[in-house]
Design an enzyme around this catalytic site. Structure first.
Site, PDB file in Angstrom:
ATOM      1  N   HIS A  12     -24.467 123.931  42.190  1.00 16.07           N
ATOM      2  CA  HIS A  12     -25.614 123.145  42.641  1.00 16.07           C
ATOM      3  C   HIS A  12     -25.266 121.673  42.824  1.00 16.07           C
ATOM      4  O   HIS A  12     -25.588 121.061  43.841  1.00 16.07           O
ATOM      5  CB  HIS A  12     -26.775 123.296  41.652  1.00 16.07           C
ATOM      6  CG  HIS A  12     -27.938 122.424  41.983  1.00 16.07           C
ATOM      7  ND1 HIS A  12     -28.093 121.155  41.440  1.00 16.07           N
ATOM      8  CD2 HIS A  12     -28.961 122.590  42.855  1.00 16.07           C
ATOM      9  CE1 HIS A  12     -29.185 120.614  41.938  1.00 16.07           C
ATOM     10  NE2 HIS A  12     -29.736 121.456  42.788  1.00 16.07           N
ATOM     11  N   CYS A  17      11.239 111.408  61.785  1.00 13.95           N
ATOM     12  CA  CYS A  17      10.296 111.551  60.682  1.00 13.95           C
ATOM     13  C   CYS A  17      10.581 110.544  59.574  1.00 13.95           C
ATOM     14  O   CYS A  17       9.994 110.621  58.495  1.00 13.95           O
ATOM     15  CB  CYS A  17      10.322 112.972  60.116  1.00 13.95           C
ATOM     16  SG  CYS A  17      11.938 113.504  59.526  1.00 13.95           S
TER      17      CYS A  17
END
Length: 826
Positions: free
Chosen positions: A449, A780
């Site tokens: 919840h 990279c």
């Protein structure tokens, strides 16, 4: 379970449509699920309309839905009218003030008491009891056990989720219990949180009706249950099904009373017939809700035994089955609505029949409404002392004074802007949740919840901390950080942070492909929304360090380990794995697969492990299998390990993980990259070992690249590119070895510079060779992320792609696009 026979329509009606239209003018009526569709929200509410839609249209497609019937909302309005209580309710609510907790509580209690003490009209009671007996006959049971679910007629709208606002009653048996549960459901239309929610959303209290669903219970008290989303609840990533699971009835997960198991499944390759379980995370699952007959109680919580807690509640086949159903349900509702419609589902497993069932479905109401053209990223400017961690909900940062509230009756002590710290929440807490700057709970998973409401309100939330109410001090200032992936951090004090905002609507892509460097799977889904062409460097090291933690040879040769502490650590981490090597394969495969799935079908270039021997030694059990080297930076690392007799068994586990990702999960967008390959012979040796372990270059589209990070790679680029499909330049090591320095040494740090002309000359040369041979060439290394001028230099050289750190992607993209325009590159 037997399917209920088609209920015959009343004699006066020739068609379903005529019958439904007549309901609006008639006395109260009941409709069975096979008479309902999603268009009937106004009659039976979103929950029941959806159950009817699925039962009628998706049962033939294999989705199991327990049968049942709906008491229409017309019956609720009929009750108000026949009992003459509508005006009484209006009188009670006339001076309502939802900002005053005492006022709200008193008003809500008075309305609920009025409805509960009002007898149902005799004709309505008779209809309910008659159809209940029909359900008993359908299942060949006397007093069949049912769930009695509230279904508001305005619920599950795209911009207003009424989920959890009204009550559900479980394990209801017999006429008396059923009628009592129905009255309680009608009364729950006026829970405090429902009253407050309608006021906030501008709904008139009497324009919303309440239907009740009477549905055969699934005996999950003897098995398990959970919540499932057809979208990632944190990032809004659309291609993953997110499943939570815990033992017993499902209320504990919804309420956040337990920390459940979590599973992710990748939808695109699941639909192609693969088995793409991206991740499995075991929850603590300390207790479970079961049936009982103790006075007025029909359910209770009991402790789960230690062995069961350490096991997954679902097996792989069940995880995949639920994910397939999520896809079927999502596809059905998307097709029916004409646009993508992610779903929020509840499921249960029957411990008697061992069958899975879907027991609820409603639209997901947070990420389906998001505007993804504006990207907001929260960043802490500096980090402080960590008080504790938990599971993060959302990606925001919130801060304020901690207010520890352990009981809902104390919520009137909460002030706007404070951080709510509590055991767990339920819908009664919503009046203060909406004024909190952040929420922290001891218990609950990311579908409880507290998590659901926090997402809807846009408030950062951390759940499942276990003991926040003890560790965090009352009234102390704290910062709640959900910006670092699935792990959330609570820091001492009010730390400075910034919000980076980018409008992506008009961002133009350059011809040079902009990829990302990424090692943390927890960030993959969220980062996939950045403008990108895939992942140019996915490092295995983060996955091994953070998720596996154990040296591969310590798993393969566990019996040789003498140290009791190390043995116990390994046993604890590999709990549930009889074959310890499978633990390494599974964890590595899941980490790689999560990154590959996030960017699918774009390339994800996975660099094989490039730990140095001292780093491998720091893994659990590693010191028994690693040499001591004077300079590990240029020692036994990268390619040289993979074919060596002392390590190739460990490398075989990496190969098995990658094979699993590509062959079993269908993620063939994974490209493999070999680091620190010094010679041509070494490259051939590694390819041969990979081949022996089922990774053959060219088979099933497998491409194998090498890192270009050693001067020999540049000088013999032609020969290297004869055996590999491409190069990715690693400027960190290339700079180190070109300038002859140790990049770990602070004594020569001032000399280290990727922009040195010697380094740039090597970079330019290898790009020229690769382009001439028609092979892939990317970069990279760190340089283009740190220096825009280096990025524009690469464009001038003709680089195919640049892989950047995520936080530099947008600014470097703009710089590269400008440079391409200057050079006339289109």
């Amino acid at each position: 379970m037997n399917k209920t026979k088609q209920i015959i329509l009343p004699e006066n009606y020739a068609s379903r449509e005529e019958y439904l239209n007549g309901l609006k003018k008639s006395e109260p009526s009941i409709l069975w699920f096979d008479q309902l569709g999603i268009e009937d929200v106004a009659i039976v509410g979103g929950k029941n309309a959806s159950l009817g839609e699925m039962y009628r249209t998706l049962t033939p497609k294999g989705v199991r839905i327990p049968n049942g019937f709906a008491i229409t909302a017309h019956a609720y309005f009929y009750l108000l009218k026949r009992a003459g209580i509508k005006q009484k309710i209006k009188d009670i609510l006339k001076d309502l003030d939802t900002s005053n907790m005492k006022n709200l509580s008193e008003k809500g209690h008075a309305v609920r008491k009025l409805i509960r003490e009002t007898e149902l009209p005799p004709d309505l009671s008779a209809q309910i009891i008659e159809q209940y007996h029909n359900l008993c006959n359908a299942y060949n049971m006397e007093n069949v056990d049912v769930a009695v679910r509230s279904s508001a007629t305005a619920e599950d709208l795209p911009d207003a989720s009424f989920a959890g606002q009204q009550e559900t009653y479980l394990n209801i048996t017999g006429e008396k219990q059923l009628i009592e549960a129905c009255k309680n459901c009608f009364a729950s239309l006026f829970t405090n949180r429902a009253i407050s929610y309608r006021e906030d959303k501008g709904f008139d209290h009497f324009s919303v009706g309440l239907s009740i669903g009477i549905q055969k219970m699934v005996r999950s008290d003897k098995a398990c249950s959970g919540v499932m989303f057809s979208i990632d609840t944190e990032s809004g990533f659309q291609n993953a099904v997110f499943i939570t699971a815990s033992y017993g009835l499902g209320e504990n997960i919804v309420q956040g009373a337990v920390n459940p198991d979590e599973y992710y499944v990748f939808k695109p390759t699941l639909k192609q017939g693969y088995k793409p379980i991206l991740s499995k995370k075991i929850g603590t699952k300390e207790k479970k809700m079961i049936y009982c007959n103790e006075g007025n109680k029909v359910t209770k919580n009991v402790l789960v035994d230690y062995t069961s807690r350490k096991q997954f509640a679902l097996n792989d086949d069940e995880i995949l089955q639920l994910a397939r159903w999520a896809c079927i349900i999502e596809d059905h509702y998307s097709e029916k609505s004409g646009h993508f419609k992610p779903m929020d589902l509840e499921w249960a497993k029957d411990g008697v029949s061992n069958e899975l069932f879907i027991v609820q479905a409603r639209p997901e109401t947070v990420h389906s409404q998001e505007d993804r053209t504006v990207l907001k990223k929260y960043h802490l400017k500096k980090k402080g002392e960590v008080i504790m961690t938990g599971n993060s909900v959302g990606e925001k940062i919130g801060q304020g004074k901690a207010n520890i509230i352990k009981d809902v009756h104390q919520i009137n002590k909460f002030q706007k802007g404070e951080v709510l710290v509590t055991e767990m929440t339920d819908p009664d807490w919503e009046p203060i949740m909406k004024i909190a700057s952040a929420i922290v709970t001891n218990r609950g998973g990311r579908t409880c919840h507290a998590a659901i409401v926090s997402r809807e309100l846009g408030i950062p939330c951390i759940v499942g901390t276990l003991n926040a109410t003890e560790k965090i001090k009352q009234g102390k200032e704290v910062t709640v950080d959900c910006s670092q992936g699935s792990k959330g951090y609570i820091y001492e004090g009010l730390l400075e942070f910034e919000i980076e905002e980018h409008d992506l609507k008009n961002l133009q892509k350059p011809k040079t492909k902009i990829m990302m460097n990424l090692g943390n799977p927890e960030q993959a889904f969220e980062l996939s929304f950045l403008p990108n062409e895939g992942v140019g460097l996915a490092r295995e090291e983060f996955i091994i360090n953070s998720y596996i933690k154990i040296h591969p040879l310590a798993l393969l040769k566990f019996d040789e380990i003498k140290d009791t502490k190390i043995r116990n650590k390994i046993l604890k981490l590999t709990s549930g794995y009889e074959n310890k090597a499978e633990y390494y394969i599974d964890k590595l495969a899941q980490g790689i697969a999560t990154i590959a799935a996030a960017f699918y079908p774009k390339d994800v270039i996975v660099r094989l492990s490039d730990f140095k021997s001292n780093e491998y030694a720091n893994l659990i059990g590693g010191r028994d299998f690693e040499p001591e080297e004077d300079n590990p930076m240029i020692g036994w690392r990268g390619a040289s390990r993979y074919y060596a007799e002392k390590y190739k068994e460990g490398f075989a586990l990496e190969c098995s993980a990658l094979k699993k990702v590509r062959d079993e999960m269908g993620l063939t967008n994974v490209v493999i990259m070999i680091p620190f390959c010094r010679t041509i012979k070494e490259g051939i040796n590694v390819l041969n070992i990979m081949n022996e372990n089922g990774l053959k270059r060219g088979e099933n589209g497998l491409r194998v690249y090498a890192m270009c990070e050693i001067p020999s790679n540049v000088l013999l680029a032609e020969e290297f590119l004869d055996i590999f499909d491409g190069f990715s330049i690693g400027t960190n090591d290339l700079t180190q070895l070109t300038l002859g320095l140790d990049r770990d040494s602070e004594l020569v740090a001032s000399v280290y510079d990727e922009r040195n002309e010697a380094v740039k000359a090597l970079v330019k040369k290898v790009i020229e060779v690769a382009n001439k041979k028609g092979k892939y060439i990317g970069i990279c290394g760190q340089a283009p992320s740190d220096y825009e001028e280096f990025a524009t230099f690469l464009v001038e050289c003709g680089i195919h792609s640049m892989s950047l750190n995520p936080d530099t992607v947008i600014k470097t993209t703009l710089a590269i696009k400008q440079k391409e325009e200057e050079l006339g590159i289109k």
